[in-house]
Design a protein around this motif. Structure first.
Motif, PDB file in Angstrom:
ATOM      1  N   SER A   1      25.581  -8.287 -17.635  1.00 28.28           N
ATOM      2  CA  SER A   1      26.662  -7.546 -17.317  1.00 28.28           C
ATOM      3  C   SER A   1      26.695  -6.619 -15.986  1.00 28.28           C
ATOM      4  CB  SER A   1      26.816  -6.486 -18.467  1.00 28.28           C
ATOM      5  OG  SER A   1      25.994  -5.481 -18.308  1.00 28.28           O
ATOM      6  N   ASP A   2      25.407  -6.857 -15.303  1.00 26.83           N
ATOM      7  CA  ASP A   2      25.169  -6.090 -13.946  1.00 26.83           C
ATOM      8  C   ASP A   2      26.059  -7.211 -12.850  1.00 26.83           C
ATOM      9  OD1 ASP A   2      23.333  -7.899 -13.699  1.00 26.83           O
ATOM     10  OD2 ASP A   2      21.972  -6.639 -12.934  1.00 26.83           O
ATOM     11  N   MET A   3      26.446  -8.369 -13.207  1.00 24.61           N
ATOM     12  CA  MET A   3      27.046  -9.313 -12.184  1.00 24.61           C
ATOM     13  C   MET A   3      28.406  -8.672 -11.820  1.00 24.61           C
ATOM     14  SD  MET A   3      24.897 -11.424 -11.035  1.00 24.61           S
ATOM     15  CE  MET A   3      25.750 -12.688 -10.216  1.00 24.61           C
ATOM     16  N   ILE A   4      28.820  -8.524 -10.445  1.00 21.13           N
ATOM     17  CA  ILE A   4      29.958  -8.254 -10.184  1.00 21.13           C
ATOM     18  C   ILE A   4      30.149  -9.367  -8.838  1.00 21.13           C
ATOM     19  CG2 ILE A   4      31.492  -6.632  -9.196  1.00 21.13           C
ATOM     20  CD1 ILE A   4      30.929  -5.849 -11.741  1.00 21.13           C
ATOM     21  N   GLY A   5      31.531  -9.973  -8.953  1.00 24.85           N
ATOM     22  CA  GLY A   5      31.738 -11.045  -7.850  1.00 24.85           C
ATOM     23  C   GLY A   5      32.658 -10.507  -6.871  1.00 24.85           C
ATOM     24  N   TYR A   6      32.703 -10.996  -5.720  1.00 22.35           N
ATOM     25  CA  TYR A   6      33.708 -10.673  -4.496  1.00 22.35           C
ATOM     26  C   TYR A   6      34.017 -11.882  -3.834  1.00 22.35           C
ATOM     27  CZ  TYR A   6      35.608  -7.251  -1.188  1.00 22.35           C
ATOM     28  OH  TYR A   6      36.296  -6.592  -0.168  1.00 22.35           O
ATOM     29  N   THR A   7      35.191 -12.050  -3.365  1.00 23.52           N
ATOM     30  CA  THR A   7      35.638 -13.519  -2.663  1.00 23.52           C
ATOM     31  C   THR A   7      36.412 -12.828  -1.446  1.00 23.52           C
ATOM     32  OG1 THR A   7      36.498 -15.266  -2.732  1.00 23.52           O
ATOM     33  CG2 THR A   7      37.708 -13.539  -3.988  1.00 23.52           C
ATOM     34  N   CYS A   8      36.068 -13.434  -0.116  1.00 26.53           N
ATOM     35  CA  CYS A   8      36.695 -12.988   0.945  1.00 26.53           C
ATOM     36  C   CYS A   8      36.751 -14.252   1.848  1.00 26.53           C
ATOM     37  CB  CYS A   8      36.165 -12.188   1.550  1.00 26.53           C
ATOM     38  SG  CYS A   8      34.273 -12.242   2.042  1.00 26.53           S
ATOM     39  N   TYR A   9      37.668 -13.996   2.839  1.00 23.98           N
ATOM     40  CA  TYR A   9      37.499 -15.274   4.052  1.00 23.98           C
ATOM     41  C   TYR A   9      36.317 -14.458   4.866  1.00 23.98           C
ATOM     42  CZ  TYR A   9      41.488 -17.864   2.504  1.00 23.98           C
ATOM     43  OH  TYR A   9      42.374 -18.713   1.803  1.00 23.98           O
ATOM     44  N   VAL A  10      35.649 -15.317   5.820  1.00 24.14           N
ATOM     45  CA  VAL A  10      34.501 -14.711   6.476  1.00 24.14           C
ATOM     46  C   VAL A  10      35.470 -13.985   8.023  1.00 24.14           C
ATOM     47  CG1 VAL A  10      33.008 -15.531   8.543  1.00 24.14           C
ATOM     48  CG2 VAL A  10      33.025 -16.312   6.209  1.00 24.14           C
ATOM     49  N   ASP A  11      36.426 -14.466   8.345  1.00 26.16           N
ATOM     50  CA  ASP A  11      36.979 -13.994   9.690  1.00 26.16           C
ATOM     51  C   ASP A  11      37.856 -12.992   9.292  1.00 26.16           C
ATOM     52  OD1 ASP A  11      38.578 -15.560   8.386  1.00 26.16           O
ATOM     53  OD2 ASP A  11      39.808 -16.430   9.838  1.00 26.16           O
TER      54      ASP A  11
ATOM     55  N   ILE B   1      27.389  -5.884   4.236  1.00 28.92           N
ATOM     56  CA  ILE B   1      26.561  -5.683   3.027  1.00 28.92           C
ATOM     57  C   ILE B   1      26.200  -4.195   2.515  1.00 28.92           C
ATOM     58  CG2 ILE B   1      24.146  -5.934   1.912  1.00 28.92           C
ATOM     59  CD1 ILE B   1      23.844  -8.472   3.737  1.00 28.92           C
ATOM     60  N   PRO B   2      26.394  -3.308   3.368  1.00 33.38           N
ATOM     61  CA  PRO B   2      26.523  -1.959   2.569  1.00 33.38           C
ATOM     62  C   PRO B   2      27.577  -1.714   1.980  1.00 33.38           C
ATOM     63  CG  PRO B   2      25.431  -1.880   4.785  1.00 33.38           C
ATOM     64  CD  PRO B   2      26.113  -3.224   4.468  1.00 33.38           C
ATOM     65  N   TYR B   3      28.715  -2.021   2.390  1.00 33.07           N
ATOM     66  CA  TYR B   3      30.095  -2.020   1.590  1.00 33.07           C
ATOM     67  C   TYR B   3      30.061  -2.730   0.252  1.00 33.07           C
ATOM     68  CZ  TYR B   3      35.213  -2.394   0.462  1.00 33.07           C
ATOM     69  OH  TYR B   3      36.144  -2.205  -0.015  1.00 33.07           O
ATOM     70  N   LEU B   4      29.510  -3.851   0.402  1.00 30.23           N
ATOM     71  CA  LEU B   4      29.478  -4.627  -0.821  1.00 30.23           C
ATOM     72  C   LEU B   4      28.578  -3.921  -1.958  1.00 30.23           C
ATOM     73  CD1 LEU B   4      29.088  -8.392   0.621  1.00 30.23           C
ATOM     74  CD2 LEU B   4      31.129  -7.358  -0.349  1.00 30.23           C
ATOM     75  N   LYS B   5      27.595  -3.423  -1.342  1.00 25.09           N
ATOM     76  CA  LYS B   5      26.641  -2.866  -2.380  1.00 25.09           C
ATOM     77  C   LYS B   5      27.375  -1.286  -2.704  1.00 25.09           C
ATOM     78  CE  LYS B   5      22.004  -3.127  -1.908  1.00 25.09           C
ATOM     79  NZ  LYS B   5      20.784  -3.100  -1.334  1.00 25.09           N
TER      80      LYS B   5
ATOM     81  N   LEU C   1      21.752 -11.737   1.991  1.00 21.21           N
ATOM     82  CA  LEU C   1      22.338 -11.386   0.943  1.00 21.21           C
ATOM     83  C   LEU C   1      21.198 -11.364  -0.254  1.00 21.21           C
ATOM     84  CD1 LEU C   1      25.424 -13.615   1.459  1.00 21.21           C
ATOM     85  CD2 LEU C   1      25.290 -10.989   1.416  1.00 21.21           C
ATOM     86  N   ARG C   2      20.375 -12.509  -0.183  1.00 18.81           N
ATOM     87  CA  ARG C   2      19.342 -12.615  -1.364  1.00 18.81           C
ATOM     88  C   ARG C   2      18.565 -11.379  -1.618  1.00 18.81           C
ATOM     89  NH1 ARG C   2      18.055 -17.463   0.101  1.00 18.81           N
ATOM     90  NH2 ARG C   2      16.224 -17.134   0.814  1.00 18.81           N
ATOM     91  N   ARG C   3      18.028 -10.890  -0.347  1.00 15.70           N
ATOM     92  CA  ARG C   3      17.414  -9.807  -0.222  1.00 15.70           C
ATOM     93  C   ARG C   3      17.893  -8.445  -0.669  1.00 15.70           C
ATOM     94  NH1 ARG C   3      14.816 -12.669   3.346  1.00 15.70           N
ATOM     95  NH2 ARG C   3      16.288 -12.853   4.940  1.00 15.70           N
ATOM     96  N   ASN C   4      19.258  -8.406  -0.675  1.00 18.33           N
ATOM     97  CA  ASN C   4      20.216  -7.264  -1.355  1.00 18.33           C
ATOM     98  C   ASN C   4      20.753  -7.698  -2.477  1.00 18.33           C
ATOM     99  OD1 ASN C   4      20.300  -5.220   0.933  1.00 18.33           O
ATOM    100  ND2 ASN C   4      20.372  -7.105   2.017  1.00 18.33           N
ATOM    101  N   GLY C   5      20.138  -8.560  -3.234  1.00 19.50           N
ATOM    102  CA  GLY C   5      20.616  -8.971  -4.692  1.00 19.50           C
ATOM    103  C   GLY C   5      21.980  -9.358  -4.740  1.00 19.50           C
TER     104      GLY C   5
END
Ligand code: GLC
Length: 648
Positions: A89-99, A112-116, A165-169
């Motif tokens: 249940s701790d999985m949360i996804g986000y999808t975006c265009y790089v640019d 990454i801080p924003y995503l976290k 990303l991996r290091r940040n979970g």
């Protein structure tokens, strides 16, 4: 079974690696060889050179396994030991265009801080590989699978980003556009130059006789902007199969060389640190005359080969099916019955997505309930991607032709929904736009951001506080539905801060012809700053999403292995489903109407609750008496409060 391979052929590949690498590989190959060989045989077993192609596939796996970096081997081991990691249940996804989100791959790291802050653990970057110049369907027309879009960086940047990303979970998901290449891909260029080896990579026809016969049964994806499924190539004097735009050439998987190429591309990307592949447009990967050329049995065999090769060479990696189909076909992509654990781990629940929008427009959940009941439970090792919208349109055809839809009005209903979200009906709160409608085809899809389709953008523009409140409730209702449903919920970039429609695409020539760009705005980081303001519309929305994310992460019972069963609430405006599994049970109730609604207390019997219930969303415990009351667009995630489980 024919001898698969002589292990001696791996000597050169593993020459410079520790002995253990080879042992692990050979062990996995032995263990999973039948899972690889069986679908390969179904696809190509009639060929005299079958053994050669099987060997080629094994060699691709061996070479990737030999090159896999130590860190990724560690990940492989971890994931084998914690196979349910993506179902938690701790999985949360986000999808975006790089640019549109950050600029380039390096700058994604800065976000990454924003995503976290949002609690994200899974990031799907829309296409990052080198696309064709000019029009390229948002990067879905790939000119080179082994190069990053130069605007975004280079392969080494991707490796670095994946590691950060991996290091940040956060697990990185990338598209594998496996159904087609750009007409400027090297294979297509060589085909145009007359090289028969590469002409065999595509579906070519010297005249219209076969294309016409196919057209009689095959649907059109973009009837307005790219009618038909074939495009004439003057260089080859032949018709090329092009399901999507004319510059996207469908690959011919009846040629095993194509499969070998794609497997090799996938494993090389996996070795850069990609953890999930979004297999784009998979349903079209096999053609058969007289059918609609989707969902053919061979597509499932192909996916089984993709899965088997990952088990052998990169077991940490997941497959996600982008199969936008009707309920009848959907769950098959996750493997059912005998093919459980043999196909994709994840699949978009497009039927839920479309049904959510239908329910919101009608304020009635009957259709959603009936349609979801027709979808079989999915295997234990899989999960849905539950989402409200993505970078594509809301495709109404997901509901088309099903019995519940026919009962609810059939085509007229779909037309009404399409008009509703285009803001054409008096009752509408939405400001979207219909997609790919033509006089003879008046329903197709709907475009618009979440904020636009729920009335949030318009309310903010008018500064109408009451409407902002209503629209925020609608958005949070939809999130509560997908966060509770089971699987990985996916947030589309900017929706969490109420990004409005983007009309500027009309001024960009590569985008002007495709209305989906309306809902692919650039991230407005200044507007995103407003998320910190407790009284701003964006701030309240963002805080609401964050609250749901936190609740979802704490509610372990929402693990994807828990079953999801639609329950009768006795109220057509209130949707109910029960999540039940080894970690407990949660009853989700969601009011899709603008009025308060009540649900009989008997509904709680399904939880086996005699007295107290805890609502994960509000964080409160209550003792409902005769009925439960839900405010407009309100939702509850109810669990028996401690000590109140009667054990049913
Ligand atoms: C998928 C993508 C879509 C694209 C199509 C062709 O459906 O999501 O954006 O147009 O494939 O690649």
């Amino acid at each position: 079974m024919a001898p698969l391979t002589s292990f001696a052929s791996f000597d050169a590949l593993f020459a410079d690696t520790p002995a253990e690498y080879r042992q692990v590989f050979e062990g996995r190959l032995e263990h999973f060889r039948s899972q690889l060989e069986a679908p390969m045989r179904r696809l190509y077993g009639e060929r005299e050179d079958f053994d050669h192609w099987l060997q080629r596939v094994v060699d691709v796996a061996a070479s990737a396994a030999a090159e896999r970096h130590h860190d990724l081997r560690v990940l492989d081991r971890q994931r084998l030991e914690e196979a349910d990691w993506f179902q938690r249940s701790d999985m949360i996804g986000y999808t975006c265009y790089v640019d549109r989100f950050a600029g380039d791959l390096g700058k994604v790291v800065e976000k990454i801080p924003y995503l976290k802050e949002l609690g994200v653990t899974y990031l799907h970057l829309l296409p990052v590989l080198a696309p064709r110049e000019g029009e390229n369907d948002g990067g879905y027309a790939i000119a080179d699978y082994r190069r990053i879009n130069p605007q975004f960086g280079a392969m080494e940047d991707l490796r670095w980003l994946a590691g950060e990303l991996r290091r940040n979970g956060i697990s990185l998901c990338l598209d594998l556009v496996c159904n087609h290449t750009a007409d400027t891909h090297d294979w297509a260029i060589k085909a145009k130059a007359g090289e028969s080896r590469y002409q065999d990579y595509y579906h070519l026809f010297p005249d219209r006789s076969l294309p016409d016969r196919f057209e009689a049964t095959v649907a059109e994806l973009f009837p307005q902007s790219a009618p038909g499924n074939f495009t004439y190539s003057s260089e080859m004097e032949a018709w090329v199969w092009t399901t999507f735009y004319g510059y996207q050439w469908d690959l011919n998987y009846s040629n095993p060389a194509v499969l070998v190429e794609m497997l090799s591309i996938m494993l090389d990307l996996a070795n850069l640190g990609v953890e999930v592949f979004r297999l784009d447009a998979v349903i079209y990967m096999w053609k058969r005359l007289g059918t609609d050329c989707t969902n053919q049995p061979e597509v499932h065999s192909l996916l089984q080969v993709f899965r088997a090769i990952l088990k052998i060479a990169a077991p940490a990696v997941l497959l996600k099916a982008e199969a936008m189909v009707t309920p009848q076909h959907l769950a098959k992509y996750l493997g059912l019955g005998e093919s459980a654990d043999l196909e994709c781990h994840l699949g978009y629940h497009n039927v839920l997505m479309v049904a959510l929008w239908a329910s919101l427009a009608k304020g009635d959940v009957t259709l959603m309930g009936e349609i979801l009941r027709t979808i079989p439970p999915i295997p234990a090792g899989t999960a849905w991607i539950s989402y409200i919208r993505c970078h594509d349109d809301i495709g109404w055809s997901a509901l088309e032709g099903t019995e519940p839809t026919e009962k609810a009005g059939g085509h007229d209903l779909l037309k009404e929904l399409s008009d509703f979200y285009a803001g054409k009906l008096d009752s509408s709160f939405a400001a979207g736009r219909s997609f790919q409608v033509a006089p003879e085809h008046d329903v197709h899809g709907t475009n618009g951001t979440l904020a636009a389709l729920t009335g949030f953008s318009e309310a903010v523009r008018l500064g109408d506080k009451a409407e902002i409140d209503f629209a925020t409730r609608r958005i949070l209702l939809l999130y509560a539905m997908i966060f509770g449903f089971g699987g990985i919920p996916l947030i589309y970039m900017g929706d969490e801060i109420g990004a409005p429609n983007d009309e500027t695409y009309r001024g960009r020539s590569a985008e002007a012809g495709d209305g989906r760009w309306l809902h692919r705005p650039f991230m407005d980081w200044d507007a995103a700053e407003a998320r910190h303001g407790p009284t701003t519309a964006q701030g309240r929305l963002f805080a609401g999403v964050q609250r749901l994310v936190k609740a979802r992460k704490s509610a372990f019972a929402l693990h994807a292995q828990a079953s999801t069963r639609v329950v009768e609430t006795g109220n057509d405006h209130v949707f109910g489903y029960l999540r039940r599994g080894a970690r407990g049970a949660v009853l989700v109730l969601a009011n899709f109407s603008a009025q308060p609604q009540t649900v009989a207390r008997a509904c709680l019997d399904q939880l086996g609750v005699s007295r107290q219930v805890y609502d994960w969303i509000s964080g409160t415990t209550s003792c409902p008496d005769d009925s439960l009351c839900l405010e407009p667009y309100d939702s509850l995630w109810l669990e028996a409060a401690n000590g109140d489980e009667t054990g049913t």
